[in-house]
Enzyme design. Structure first.
Site, PDB file in Angstrom:
ATOM      1  CB  SER A 150      -0.897   0.016   1.306  1.00 48.93           C
ATOM      2  OG  SER A 150      -0.204   0.036   2.521  1.00 48.93           O
ATOM      3  CD1 TRP A 164      -1.904   1.696  -5.752  1.00 50.14           C
ATOM      4  CD2 TRP A 164      -2.108   3.612  -4.565  1.00 50.14           C
ATOM      5  NE1 TRP A 164      -3.029   2.539  -6.195  1.00 50.14           N
ATOM      6  CE2 TRP A 164      -3.076   3.506  -5.491  1.00 50.14           C
ATOM      7  CE3 TRP A 164      -1.755   4.424  -3.468  1.00 50.14           C
ATOM      8  CZ2 TRP A 164      -4.041   4.585  -5.526  1.00 50.14           C
ATOM      9  CZ3 TRP A 164      -2.970   5.584  -3.589  1.00 50.14           C
ATOM     10  CH2 TRP A 164      -3.634   5.677  -4.527  1.00 50.14           C
ATOM     11  CG  HIS A 165       0.260   6.101  -1.168  1.00 48.02           C
ATOM     12  ND1 HIS A 165       0.074   4.874  -0.430  1.00 48.02           N
ATOM     13  CD2 HIS A 165      -0.727   7.148  -0.934  1.00 48.02           C
ATOM     14  CE1 HIS A 165      -1.104   5.374   0.040  1.00 48.02           C
ATOM     15  NE2 HIS A 165      -1.577   6.315  -0.098  1.00 48.02           N
ATOM     16  N   GLY A 166       3.612   5.883  -4.480  1.00 44.48           N
ATOM     17  CA  GLY A 166       4.682   6.361  -5.424  1.00 44.48           C
ATOM     18  C   GLY A 166       6.088   5.483  -5.183  1.00 44.48           C
ATOM     19  CG  PHE A 224      -0.043   9.597  -4.865  1.00 44.42           C
ATOM     20  CD1 PHE A 224       1.367   9.412  -4.767  1.00 44.42           C
ATOM     21  CD2 PHE A 224      -0.558   9.964  -3.839  1.00 44.42           C
ATOM     22  CE1 PHE A 224       2.183  10.188  -3.971  1.00 44.42           C
ATOM     23  CE2 PHE A 224       0.325  10.947  -2.824  1.00 44.42           C
ATOM     24  CZ  PHE A 224       1.657  10.914  -2.829  1.00 44.42           C
TER      25      PHE A 224
END
Length: 475
Positions: free
Chosen positions: A323, A326-328, A475
């Site tokens: 997770s 996923w943000h970057g 994102f």
């Protein structure tokens, strides 16, 4: 096109008027208008990526039908793997290619191997992480036989690209949103008014609070070596409020806008900074993403059912790390995810991770001393993790935290952001039992309109100009 722009202030009323004018004609005509409006909205960012979202939609539309048409387990798995490979392949290429190449090159060079790996200057399509996950969950749910596929291509393409939540969520499930494109919508004055209230509060959080704090946060994080611990603490506090108001503000505007068109989007934030432990925080922060990872990563990897405690712990940490990633494409996001997983782990060990399902201090004005301590500790852990989220590198984050705990405190500086933080927390605490902070339909008319005018006045008097992009667009 930004929600906080003049262009959107023109775009939204025009689409709204045309949309409801088509109600007497047909549902299909309304969906055509929404699809065209959504592609125009997305094309305003970069028209070159319209083909990408259309391709992703087409692949999952066809695969959904194929999955439903065959009973052979091997064939169904093959079609699902194609969907996963296409969606994650596209996402991985645009978002993570540079990260993996640079990390591999650095690793090889650390071993004394000269690395001349090919690099590309890739533009990240805005919102790709959101609509990819939304489309991918559709095929997974069909594979699990939780939903049936739609044969209405228009409805499906509009579901994937629906402009209010296209760029930064909420990440909707097909079981909830797709049927709404297949059923007639009727204008509801009450829902429309509530939608306008939520839009207004979302704009206030974004333009007045988040954008005013943005400059302070940038100054403090860039020049952190010039400040003492008190300023660095304020920088962390300001960023926590900035990212919350920025992202939840977007969600408020998206949900409110969808209501204007007769759609119900899922709630994405539920006053997370009043959480009493990190488990409650993640049930209240970015709810659509948290539940996505729970249903499509955590549970399929084993979850907590029928496995050893160590397997359960490892799956939990893996889910949080993914997770974060996923943000970057940065190690700071991975560490941010890992920290949240480590904060969550003691609750799982003690089997207390499902506590606090109710609203804090429900029916009371103030929390108890115990609740105050719990909220403060949870917020402190969250602040520490946010430093990694905001920092440019791991070195930056570690240096920042080290200085924040060793540099000492002096006379107050950078305190002009405190009023914004105070207004937000007081308003949200008072309304914490409501769906959103401007849920005041039952208040007397004079009170309601006084609040409306105060919020509108604050937007015009204190709102930052320049149309600052939303943080989660990256994102």
């Amino acid at each position: 096109m930004l929600f906080n722009s003049f262009a959107f202030a023109v775009f939204l009323p025009l689409v709204f008027i045309c949309y409801w004018a088509l109600q007497r004609r047909s549902l299909r005509a309304q969906n055509v208008l929404l699809l065209v409006a959504s592609y125009f909205f997305y094309g305003c960012w970069d028209w070159r990526f319209l083909g990408l979202i259309a391709f992703s939609s087409a692949v999952d539309y066809v695969i959904g039908i194929k999955l439903d048409a065959t009973e052979k387990s091997a064939s169904r798995k093959r079609w699902l793997l194609i969907s996963v490979a296409v969606n994650l392949g596209v996402l991985g290429f645009f978002k993570y290619y540079g990260f993996f190449v640079e990390s591999l090159a650095e690793g090889m060079e650390s071993l004394g191997i000269q690395a001349n790996l090919p690099t590309l200057r890739i533009i990240l399509p805005v919102g790709i992480s959101f609509y990819t996950f939304q489309s991918l969950s559709y095929t997974i749910d069909i594979y699990r036989r939780q939903i049936r596929p739609t044969h209405d291509a228009l409805a499906f393409f509009t579901f994937v690209s629906f402009f209010p939540q296209l760029v930064a969520g909420p990440i909707e499930r097909a079981s909830h949103l797709l049927p709404q494109f297949l059923s007639p919508r009727h204008f509801d004055t009450g829902l429309a008014k509530d939608g306008l209230r939520q839009i207004l509060w979302g704009l206030f959080k974004k333009i007045v609070i988040a954008d005013n704090l943005a400059g302070l946060v940038e100054n403090i994080f860039v020049n952190y070596k010039d400040y003492d611990a008190s300023v660095l603490f304020l920088g962390t506090l300001y960023f926590a409020i900035q990212i919350y108001c920025d992202f939840s503000g977007y969600s408020d505007i998206a949900i409110g806008t969808a209501r204007l068109f007769g759609f119900d989007l899922m709630r994405n934030f539920a006053y997370p900074y009043f959480s009493r432990d990190i488990g409650e925080f993640w049930r209240r922060w970015h709810i659509s993403l948290s539940t996505w990872f729970r249903d499509y990563v955590y549970i399929p990897l084993g979850g907590s059912q029928g496995v050893s405690r160590w397997h359960h712990f490892s799956v939990l940490l893996i889910t949080f790390v993914i997770s974060g990633f996923w943000h970057g494409a940065n190690w700071t996001f991975i560490v941010w995810g890992l920290l949240n997983g480590l904060f969550y782990l003691p609750l799982v060990v003690s089997n207390k991770h499902k506590r606090h399902q109710e609203i804090v201090a429900q029916g009371r004005w103030l929390p108890s001393l115990r609740e105050t301590f719990q909220i403060s500790m949870t917020f402190a852990f969250t602040l520490m993790a946010w430093v990694f989220f905001r920092a440019d590198s791991l070195t930056h984050a570690v240096d920042y935290l080290t200085r924040m705990t060793t540099a000492g405190w002096s006379s107050p500086q950078m305190i002009r952001g405190i009023p914004y933080v105070t207004v937000l927390l007081i308003a949200e605490w008072i309304q914490r039992e409501k769906p959103h902070t401007l849920s005041i339909a039952s208040a007397p008319v004079f009170v309601r309109w006084t609040i409306y005018y105060c919020v509108i006045g604050a937007i015009f008097l204190f709102g930052k100009t320049g149309h600052v992009p939303f943080i989660y667009f990256q994102f």
